[in-house]
Design a protein around this motif. Structure first.
Motif, short mmCIF file in Angstrom:
data_model
loop_
_atom_site.label_atom_id
_atom_site.label_comp_id
_atom_site.label_asym_id
_atom_site.label_seq_id
_atom_site.Cartn_x
_atom_site.Cartn_y
_atom_site.Cartn_z
N GLY A 248 64.39 32.86 -21.22
CA GLY A 248 63.55 31.22 -21.71
C GLY A 248 64.38 30.50 -22.61
N LEU A 249 63.84 30.51 -23.78
CA LEU A 249 64.39 30.24 -25.14
C LEU A 249 65.35 28.57 -24.29
CD1 LEU A 249 64.02 31.32 -28.03
CD2 LEU A 249 62.66 29.96 -26.82
N VAL A 278 58.50 20.22 -14.33
CA VAL A 278 58.64 20.97 -12.96
C VAL A 278 59.81 22.34 -12.56
CG1 VAL A 278 58.01 21.26 -10.56
CG2 VAL A 278 57.46 19.30 -11.89
N ILE A 279 60.81 22.13 -12.50
CA ILE A 279 62.18 23.35 -12.62
C ILE A 279 61.81 23.91 -13.55
CG2 ILE A 279 64.45 23.34 -12.28
CD1 ILE A 279 64.52 20.52 -10.87
N MET A 280 62.02 23.22 -15.59
CA MET A 280 61.68 24.44 -15.35
C MET A 280 60.63 25.78 -15.57
SD MET A 280 61.34 23.44 -19.81
CE MET A 280 59.24 24.10 -20.02
N ALA A 281 59.10 24.73 -14.95
CA ALA A 281 58.04 25.86 -14.82
C ALA A 281 57.92 26.95 -13.58
CB ALA A 281 56.73 24.87 -14.58
N PHE A 282 58.58 26.43 -13.04
CA PHE A 282 59.38 27.66 -11.50
C PHE A 282 60.21 28.54 -12.31
CE2 PHE A 282 58.35 23.98 -8.11
CZ PHE A 282 57.65 24.54 -7.90
N LEU A 284 60.50 29.08 -15.29
CA LEU A 284 60.15 30.45 -16.37
C LEU A 284 58.98 31.58 -16.15
CD1 LEU A 284 59.23 27.81 -19.16
CD2 LEU A 284 60.98 29.58 -19.10
N ALA A 285 58.26 30.90 -14.20
CA ALA A 285 57.31 31.68 -13.85
C ALA A 285 58.00 33.29 -12.97
CB ALA A 285 56.39 30.87 -12.39
N ALA A 286 59.37 32.79 -13.25
CA ALA A 286 60.48 34.12 -12.28
C ALA A 286 60.64 34.65 -13.54
CB ALA A 286 61.26 33.02 -11.26
N ILE A 287 61.47 33.97 -14.61
CA ILE A 287 61.79 34.69 -15.09
C ILE A 287 60.52 35.94 -16.10
CG2 ILE A 287 63.01 34.68 -17.58
CD1 ILE A 287 63.96 31.92 -16.82
N PHE A 288 59.76 35.95 -16.61
CA PHE A 288 58.95 36.38 -17.29
C PHE A 288 57.97 37.11 -15.78
CE2 PHE A 288 59.77 33.06 -20.40
CZ PHE A 288 60.37 33.73 -21.50
N ARG A 289 57.89 36.22 -14.66
CA ARG A 289 57.69 37.80 -13.53
C ARG A 289 56.06 37.75 -13.62
NH1 ARG A 289 60.27 43.96 -13.53
NH2 ARG A 289 62.15 42.62 -13.19
N ILE A 290 55.70 35.66 -13.72
CA ILE A 290 53.73 35.47 -14.03
C ILE A 290 53.70 35.05 -12.17
CG2 ILE A 290 52.39 33.18 -14.41
CD1 ILE A 290 54.84 33.34 -16.87
N ALA A 291 52.36 35.86 -11.85
CA ALA A 291 52.46 35.54 -10.33
C ALA A 291 51.41 33.45 -10.49
CB ALA A 291 50.63 36.02 -10.15
N PRO A 292 52.33 33.62 -9.45
CA PRO A 292 52.16 32.46 -8.87
C PRO A 292 50.06 31.95 -10.01
CG PRO A 292 52.81 33.35 -6.73
CD PRO A 292 52.78 33.86 -8.12
N SER A 293 49.50 32.32 -9.30
CA SER A 293 48.02 31.96 -9.07
C SER A 293 48.08 31.74 -10.59
CB SER A 293 47.09 32.73 -8.24
OG SER A 293 47.16 32.17 -7.21
#
Length: 454
Positions: A248-249, A278-282, A284-293
């Motif tokens: 992530g870093l 915006v690309i970074m947010a996508f 990071l959500a994938a790397i840390f397995r954060i649900a979309p909502s």
């Protein structure tokens, strides 16, 4: 001190009062060979302002200011929301913990490192694009056992030093040099000397304050908060580095590097900068397995944190809206040019430097001032036998130093850090006096050596 919004509303009111004292005037605008819209210095005339500022205009200017500042405000919201995803993952905490373990007992060396990073941001012309990193700077200051002012200072002072130096600053040096016909970023060697001088002055100021509050916490300008805060809560980070956090870093670092390269090499502005966050947010959500909502909820939480700063950006733009409606910007610039006619070169340089510094109180935009002022300074320099490069340097220093001193822009930066304007002025006024004195000395040296190429 009053709230940031109150101060900016009073500045707007000051402009309204000026509009009924200073007569309206106008220069004709034209496009130069490089496509930049500039004024024709020989076409000034007083005009009848057909749209004087009325009662409702004052309030409507707030809305118009928000519209004009939408690109900056939108980028702040998007970048802050994306960065918050990295914060809640614990990556920043783990990184800070790792740094503290490696530098135990050498906290000021970490201050130097991050101060230098923000100087580089300034050199690259980040300006408002660096705002999302300011809260992180405060967190780092806390983790090192300092008060809120230290993180605020190494972020704002560093950005100011780098931006003012103008090594690769397209917004001031680049635009001003294009207007007067100089090669882009020519004279970089002398500006590098200026960078070193400003860097040392800022670092000395930081060191003196850090040393003082470490010895006596009550000497902190935010002593009540500093004494009551639990230093252990900030210094004892529980997060440990792992593969996901390291990845992530690395994504975050890649975005920062891409932002710098994009702005310098490809002329990126706020839409492109917002896009890569915006690309970074996508990612990071994938790397840390954060649900979309959940990622959307966290993103909104991060964006809300900069609402006050974004609102301040809109109010700062409202000042410019009223200045333009009053048609007094050109009048003020014309009065300055009349004052400088038949003056000595040294006196003219001094007056120009002071004028740009004071004018920065009303018109914050570096490139905006350049297209107004430089077409007048260009022929004036030829008459007074002042090199165009010296005039660009004078403009550059007059614009850059007080960007983080006058309330028009500093209030936005301070709101990102949670520091009031009064405390900031008490901290920085001596440092800024050093900046201003050394800047004028450098300008005189540049004039003496024939700083050019012309």
């Amino acid at each position: 001190m009053p709230h940031v919004f109150i101060i900016l509303l009073f500045i707007m009111l000051f402009v309204v009062v000026l509009s009924y004292i200073v007569p309206s005037g106008s220069y004709q605008r034209l496009q130069d060979a490089s496509g930049i819209t500039v004024i024709d210095p020989n076409t000034f005339q007083y005009v009848e302002n057909e749209t004087p500022i009325g009662f409702m205009d004052y309030f409507e200017a707030i809305y118009t200011g928000f519209v004009n500042g939408a690109t900056i405000m939108g980028t702040l919201f998007i970048s802050s929301g994306a960065i918050y995803l990295l914060e809640v993952s614990g990556a920043f905490g783990a990184g800070i913990n790792l740094i503290l373990k490696k530098t135990r007992g050498k906290e000021f060396s970490v201050v130097c490192i991050f101060y230098t990073i923000f100087v580089v941001f300034g050199v690259l012309g980040y300006g408002e694009a660096a705002y999302p990193f300011y809260p992180l700077a405060v967190t780092i200051g806390f983790a090192l056992g300092y008060d809120r002012m230290v993180g605020t200072a190494f972020a704002i002072l560093g950005s100011t030093v780098g931006f003012t130096s103008g090594l690769m600053n397209t917004f001031t040096t680049g635009v001003a040099q294009q207007i007067v016909g100089l090669p882009l970023f020519s004279g970089i060697g002398f500006r590098a000397v200026g960078l070193a001088v400003f860097y040392i002055i800022g670092l000395i100021g930081l060191y003196a304050y850090c040393r003082k509050i470490k010895k006596d916490p009550s000497a902190s300008l935010l002593s009540q908060e500093y004494i009551s805060q639990s230093q252990e809560d900030h210094a004892e980070q529980t997060e440990e580095m792992n593969v996901r956090r390291a990845l992530g870093l690395l994504v975050f670092l890649g975005v920062v590097v891409a932002q710098g390269i994009g702005c310098i090499r490809f002329g990126w502005s706020f839409p492109q900068i917002a896009g890569i966050y915006v690309i970074m947010a996508f990612l990071l959500a994938a790397i840390f397995r954060i649900a979309p909502s959940q990622a959307c909820q966290l993103f909104c939480t991060g964006a809300v944190r900069v609402f006050s700063a974004a609102f301040a950006v809109g109010l700062a733009q409202s000042v410019v809206v009223l200045m333009n409606q009053a048609c007094i910007i050109d009048t003020i610039v014309h009065a300055m040019s009349q004052l400088l006619e038949h003056r000595s070169a040294i006196l003219a340089i001094f007056v120009i430097f002071v004028f740009v510094t004071l004018f920065n109180f009303l018109v914050v935009s570096g490139s905006g001032k350049a297209v107004i002022i430089m077409p007048i300074l260009h022929p004036l320099g030829k008459i007074l036998n002042i090199n165009q490069q010296v005039l660009v340097l004078t403009y550059q220093y007059g614009d850059g130093i007080t960007n983080s001193f006058w309330p028009g822009s500093s209030l936005v930066q301070l709101s990102m850090c949670g520091v009031d304007y009064g405390s900031w002025i008490r901290f920085c006024w001596k440092i800024y006096l050093g900046f201003i004195a050394s800047a004028f000395a450098l300008i005189i040296i540049a004039y003496g050596i024939g700083y050019g190429p012309f």
